[in-house]
Motif scaffolding. Structure first.
Motif, PDB file in Angstrom:
ATOM      1  N   CYS A   1      -6.546   8.313  12.488  1.00  0.00           N
ATOM      2  CA  CYS A   1      -6.172   7.178  11.646  1.00  0.00           C
ATOM      3  C   CYS A   1      -7.425   6.575  11.004  1.00  0.00           C
ATOM      4  O   CYS A   1      -8.347   6.166  11.706  1.00  0.00           O
ATOM      5  CB  CYS A   1      -5.455   6.131  12.502  1.00  0.00           C
ATOM      6  SG  CYS A   1      -5.116   4.590  11.620  1.00  0.00           S
ATOM      7  N   ILE A   2      -7.420   6.510   9.671  1.00  0.00           N
ATOM      8  CA  ILE A   2      -8.601   5.977   9.001  1.00  0.00           C
ATOM      9  C   ILE A   2      -8.741   4.467   9.205  1.00  0.00           C
ATOM     10  O   ILE A   2      -9.836   3.935   9.176  1.00  0.00           O
ATOM     11  CB  ILE A   2      -8.649   6.336   7.506  1.00  0.00           C
ATOM     12  CG1 ILE A   2      -7.534   5.665   6.708  1.00  0.00           C
ATOM     13  CG2 ILE A   2      -8.632   7.838   7.312  1.00  0.00           C
ATOM     14  CD1 ILE A   2      -7.717   5.792   5.202  1.00  0.00           C
ATOM     15  N   GLY A   3      -7.628   3.792   9.430  1.00  0.00           N
ATOM     16  CA  GLY A   3      -7.679   2.349   9.687  1.00  0.00           C
ATOM     17  C   GLY A   3      -8.317   2.038  11.028  1.00  0.00           C
ATOM     18  O   GLY A   3      -9.150   1.135  11.137  1.00  0.00           O
TER      19      GLY A   3
ATOM     20  N   SER B   1      -2.707   7.792   9.108  1.00  0.00           N
ATOM     21  CA  SER B   1      -2.427   6.494   9.709  1.00  0.00           C
ATOM     22  C   SER B   1      -1.772   6.643  11.080  1.00  0.00           C
ATOM     23  O   SER B   1      -0.974   7.551  11.299  1.00  0.00           O
ATOM     24  CB  SER B   1      -1.476   5.709   8.794  1.00  0.00           C
ATOM     25  OG  SER B   1      -1.116   4.468   9.349  1.00  0.00           O
ATOM     26  N   CYS B   2      -2.097   5.719  11.962  1.00  0.00           N
ATOM     27  CA  CYS B   2      -1.335   5.612  13.208  1.00  0.00           C
ATOM     28  C   CYS B   2      -0.075   4.805  12.895  1.00  0.00           C
ATOM     29  O   CYS B   2       0.042   4.190  11.827  1.00  0.00           O
ATOM     30  CB  CYS B   2      -2.169   4.925  14.300  1.00  0.00           C
ATOM     31  SG  CYS B   2      -2.515   3.179  13.988  1.00  0.00           S
TER      32      CYS B   2
ATOM     33  N   ASP C   1     -12.312   3.392  16.580  1.00  0.00           N
ATOM     34  CA  ASP C   1     -11.476   3.949  17.639  1.00  0.00           C
ATOM     35  C   ASP C   1     -10.757   5.199  17.112  1.00  0.00           C
ATOM     36  O   ASP C   1      -9.983   5.111  16.164  1.00  0.00           O
ATOM     37  CB  ASP C   1     -10.452   2.903  18.071  1.00  0.00           C
ATOM     38  CG  ASP C   1      -9.657   3.295  19.295  1.00  0.00           C
ATOM     39  OD1 ASP C   1      -9.965   4.323  19.922  1.00  0.00           O
ATOM     40  OD2 ASP C   1      -8.703   2.559  19.623  1.00  0.00           O
ATOM     41  N   PRO C   2     -10.995   6.369  17.718  1.00  0.00           N
ATOM     42  CA  PRO C   2     -10.366   7.605  17.240  1.00  0.00           C
ATOM     43  C   PRO C   2      -8.912   7.750  17.701  1.00  0.00           C
ATOM     44  O   PRO C   2      -8.617   8.390  18.694  1.00  0.00           O
ATOM     45  CB  PRO C   2     -11.256   8.699  17.825  1.00  0.00           C
ATOM     46  CG  PRO C   2     -11.807   8.099  19.073  1.00  0.00           C
ATOM     47  CD  PRO C   2     -11.937   6.614  18.798  1.00  0.00           C
TER      48      PRO C   2
END
Length: 95
Positions: A13-15, A51-52, A22-23
């Motif tokens: 997630c890039i956010g 995105s998550c 945090d990966p």
């Protein structure tokens, strides 16, 4: 198939990376620009982002609402934009 290939190339997630370092695994291939059924926008992979679920349902939803009201720019809808990072940090603090 396109979704799976995108996630394979963009597994995090890039956010979460931008805001929290945090990966977190990608769960959603988000269309940065809401496509609203427009197939050209839907398949424009230049405007897809990893995105998550939390970023998609929480941060992106709020950013899209602002965008629809003319209170945010398209660039703000990227989850690693300064505006998205600020909103992510605020929403995480609020719980």
């Amino acid at each position: 198939m396109a979704r799976d290939q995108f996630i394979k190339r963009n597994p995090l997630c890039i956010g979460c990376l931008a805001a929290f370092n945090d990966p977190v695994p990608t769960e959603v291939v988000d269309h940065v620009e809401p496509h609203k059924g427009d197939t050209a926008k839907f398949w424009n992979s230049e405007l897809w982002q990893a995105s998550c679920d939390w970023h998609h349902k929480t941060v992106k939803a709020q950013l899209e609402a602002l965008y629809a009201q003319g209170r945010a720019k398209l660039a703000d809808l990227w989850l690693n934009s300064p505006r998205a990072i600020k909103l992510s940090l605020l929403l995480k603090r609020q719980g």
